[in-house]
Each structure stands twice: as C-alpha cells, then as structure tokens.
Write a protein that holds these residues in place. Structure first.
Motif, mmCIF file in Angstrom:
data_model
loop_
_atom_site.group_PDB
_atom_site.id
_atom_site.type_symbol
_atom_site.label_atom_id
_atom_site.label_comp_id
_atom_site.label_asym_id
_atom_site.label_seq_id
_atom_site.Cartn_x
_atom_site.Cartn_y
_atom_site.Cartn_z
ATOM 1 N N ARG A 165 -22.315 34.896 13.198
ATOM 2 C CA ARG A 165 -21.672 34.132 14.270
ATOM 3 C C ARG A 165 -22.416 32.844 14.571
ATOM 4 O O ARG A 165 -21.802 31.787 14.755
ATOM 5 C CB ARG A 165 -21.570 35.001 15.528
ATOM 6 C CG ARG A 165 -20.925 34.291 16.715
ATOM 7 C CD ARG A 165 -20.711 35.261 17.864
ATOM 8 N NE ARG A 165 -19.817 36.345 17.471
ATOM 9 C CZ ARG A 165 -19.496 37.369 18.280
ATOM 10 N NH1 ARG A 165 -20.016 37.436 19.489
ATOM 11 N NH2 ARG A 165 -18.663 38.301 17.862
ATOM 12 N N GLU A 210 -14.834 33.127 9.719
ATOM 13 C CA GLU A 210 -15.950 33.966 10.155
ATOM 14 C C GLU A 210 -15.566 35.419 9.936
ATOM 15 O O GLU A 210 -14.626 35.928 10.550
ATOM 16 C CB GLU A 210 -16.259 33.722 11.631
ATOM 17 C CG GLU A 210 -17.405 34.568 12.159
ATOM 18 C CD GLU A 210 -17.679 34.337 13.634
ATOM 19 O OE1 GLU A 210 -18.251 35.241 14.287
ATOM 20 O OE2 GLU A 210 -17.314 33.255 14.156
ATOM 21 N N GLN A 267 -21.031 29.099 14.256
ATOM 22 C CA GLN A 267 -21.004 28.220 15.416
ATOM 23 C C GLN A 267 -21.703 26.904 15.109
ATOM 24 O O GLN A 267 -21.288 25.839 15.586
ATOM 25 C CB GLN A 267 -21.653 28.901 16.623
ATOM 26 C CG GLN A 267 -21.594 28.096 17.913
ATOM 27 C CD GLN A 267 -20.179 27.692 18.297
ATOM 28 O OE1 GLN A 267 -19.236 28.467 18.093
ATOM 29 N NE2 GLN A 267 -20.023 26.485 18.835
#
Length: 389
Positions: A36, A60, A40
């Motif tokens: 993650r 993702e 990001q």
C-alpha cells in the motif's frame, strides 16, 4: 528519438526499475504492486504531475490474482519478484518461502508472450545453496510453456525442463535467456549494490544480445582522487594522503596513466550524490521536506556507515527496521548519522522531484528494496536497442 514501446511492470515497489525502463522508452500498460505504501508513493507523484509515472495504470493487489493474456505480444515484461527468500539479510528460505514470486513472473511471460523480459533479484540468489533453483528459474523462463504440474515438486519439474532442453526441441514459446550479476556503481549509481538480472528475448526474433558494458569504474575514481587529484579539486578540498588500504589499488590506477578514462568515468561517491543538499536538521527545510535529520544513529563493530568519498554501502530494507551500518553516513571525523530520505533517494538515483509516502521506516524499506533508476535504465536501453522495429 527513442521509440515508445509497451511494457508490463510487476512487483514495482517504489518504482525504481520501472522508472529506468520508462526512461529507456517503454510505456506501461499495467503497473502492479501489492504494498500500500509503495502504491501511495506512485499515486502521490502522479498527483504532483511527475512525468515518468503520471500516466501509469497502477493496480494495487496480489499479482497472483491478475491475468496477462490480454497483453499478448507486449514488448516487455519486467519486475523484481520479492527477494527476501534469497537475500543475505533474510531467512534464506528460498524455494520453501511463500514470498517467492518467480512462478508468477514465469506465468506472466507465458500468458503475455512478450518480445522480451527483464527480471532482477538480489545477488544472494546466485549463492551455492540456491544453485539448482537458480537454474530452475532460468529454464522456466526459457521454456515457460513447460508448466509445473499439480502435485509435482520443483526438483521433478526441473528434471523435466532439463530433459526438454537437452532434447533440442525448440517448438512453442521459447526465449534466449542471459543472466549476469551487475554492480550498480559500474553504471553511475553512487552505491555498491549488486543485483542479478535475467534478460530474455523471444526466440523467433533471432536477437543476439549481451549485457551493457560498465560506464563507470573504481579504478578511474582512484585515479581522479589520488593520482590527478581532480576529484578533490571539484569539491573544493585539499587532497588527503592515500589511505593505507588503497595504496596497492592506487598504484595500479597510476600505472594505467588514466587511459581507462577512455572507456569509463569514475565511480560516483556519496559526496558526489549529496552535493547541493544542506546538512540535515531535525526541523525540515521548507523546500526539502524529506531531508530531515533522524537522531539515534550509532556506530559499533560491523556497522560503521558509508564513507563520504566512496559509493555507499548497499541500502537495505530490513525485516525489523533499518540496519544501522548500511543506511548511515560516516563523516570524516568518525561521527555517524542516518541518511535522510532525500539522501537515500539520491543514492538510488531517484529524481529530486520524486517524493515518498509513509512513515520514515516504511519509506526506507521502499528505498532499500528499490532497483536504482540508472541501473534499470542502462539494462532497459540495451534491450530497447536490440528489439527489432
């Protein structure tokens, strides 16, 4: 102008290898990463308009949930399958480690049938303990349609692959595969970081290829430092005496009379990489928010940091935080401190405009797991140039 070719980027992490591949002229049709924080990081840079990642179609999730047949004939599949199973800093579980994603890399090649592929991993994969598994990976990539059967252990699958290889049968989807351990410092990265690369071209393309020659050399760095002194002049410093441990190496560099410079330039050092950055402080700079001093660094036997006037040690991710020695700077006075995020990014040859998302420990793991951008670019440019138009 470099042709724009298509690619699939797997196990992308913070995007080091993928950015190098983009700089070589490839445009991704798929960018996949499960972490993650790493996703990001890419998304934040997309929002900021960073050109290399602006149009990346990021997914993702677990690569095991993806299919690749819709990308059949793509120019390139690339990625760095998770390397902890084979890392010298890991638990050395290898083929018994559930984190081994090489089977998914092979599946992507089988389904997408790319014209070429680039996969990389830690040098630890070439250790004697993993010799048979290294060959297993190579043969799977060479013959991706000779698939693993249900209930078959990997050694039995390896035996079938070897039998097929020795038979001389080249029907179906096959690749010419070349492997080599590359030293990042040899390609302009200010870091001593060795990675093993698997590069393959689809056999029907009839491509003959070899890895690019090094563009930078340790010998030339020593020549610039202790024979001509141009390194110190460039940094506005007085030339120091030759360290005792380097005397023999400097003599060899001197014997070449600088002739090696015709083939390669000097290795880049930590001092070269950090040039222009202010000394970090605990309060962030207004224009260097990721250049903040992290307190608590200490030196102890085996963990002494990276000297300023050499390429850094290999930045590492670490299972339990950031290891001290590899991610510290050793100053001339013997003091140490942690590299800041921005300094670490420079050591991995990320652009200064590329930012990283997450807490310091998570960001340093992203950086420690990354492929230096310039190393990825060097390999990808060579592959791009070899692909038929």
């Amino acid at each position: 102008m470099t042709a724009r070719l298509s690619s699939i980027e797997l196990f992308v992490g913070a995007g080091g290898l993928a950015q190098g591949i983009a700089q070589a002229g490839f445009h991704p049709r798929l960018v996949a990463e499960w972490n993650r924080d790493a996703c990001q990081t890419i998304r934040e840079n997309q929002e900021r308009g960073f050109p290399l990642v602006r149009d990346w179609p990021v997914i993702e999730g677990d690569v095991r949930d993806l299919t690749f047949s819709q990308f059949e004939g793509v120019d390139l599949v690339s990625g760095g399958p998770p390397c902890q199973p084979f890392s010298l800093g890991g638990k050395h579980a290898g083929y018994n480690d559930s984190r081994d994603m090489f089977p998914q890399a092979v599946r992507a090649v089988r389904e997408a049938k790319p014209r070429a592929f680039i996969f990389e991993n830690v040098k630890g994969l070439t250790r004697t303990a993993f010799q048979n598994y290294f060959e297993y990976i190579r043969l799977q990539l060479q013959y991706p349609e000779i698939i693993h059967l249900d209930g078959e252990d990997w050694t039995s699958h390896l035996a079938r692959l070897e039998q097929h290889h020795l038979s001389g049968n080249r029907d179906g989807l096959t690749y010419r595969v070349v492997t080599e351990v590359l030293q990042a410092a040899d390609f302009g990265v200010p870091q001593k970081r060795q990675r093993v690369f698997f590069v393959g071209f689809r056999r029907d393309l009839d491509v003959t290829w070899h890895f690019p020659r090094p563009s930078h050399s340790h010998e030339q760095l020593l020549h610039d430092q202790y024979v001509t002194g141009t390194y110190w002049e460039r940094h506005g410093l007085a030339r120091p005496p030759v360290p005792p441990r380097l005397v023999k190496s400097v003599h060899r560099a001197q014997a070449h009379g600088g002739l090696f410079a015709a083939e390669a330039t000097a290795w880049r050092t930590v001092r070269d990489a950090l040039q222009g950055l202010p000394e970090p402080q605990e309060e962030p700079y207004s224009n260097w928010s990721d250049h903040r001093l992290i307190p608590g660094a200490r030196s102890y036997p085996g963990h002494t940091g990276s000297p300023l006037d050499e390429p850094s040690k290999t930045l590492k991710a670490g299972d339990h935080g950031v290891p001290g020695g590899e991610n510290m700077l050793l100053n001339a006075d013997g003091s140490v401190r942690y590299f800041t995020v921005r300094e670490s990014a420079r050591l991995q040859t990320f652009d200064d405009q590329y930012v990283f998302s997450g807490a310091w420990g998570n960001v340093m793991r992203q950086l420690g797991n990354a492929v230096p951008v310039h190393l990825g670019r060097a390999v990808a440019q060579s592959v791009q140039q070899a692909l038929p138009l």
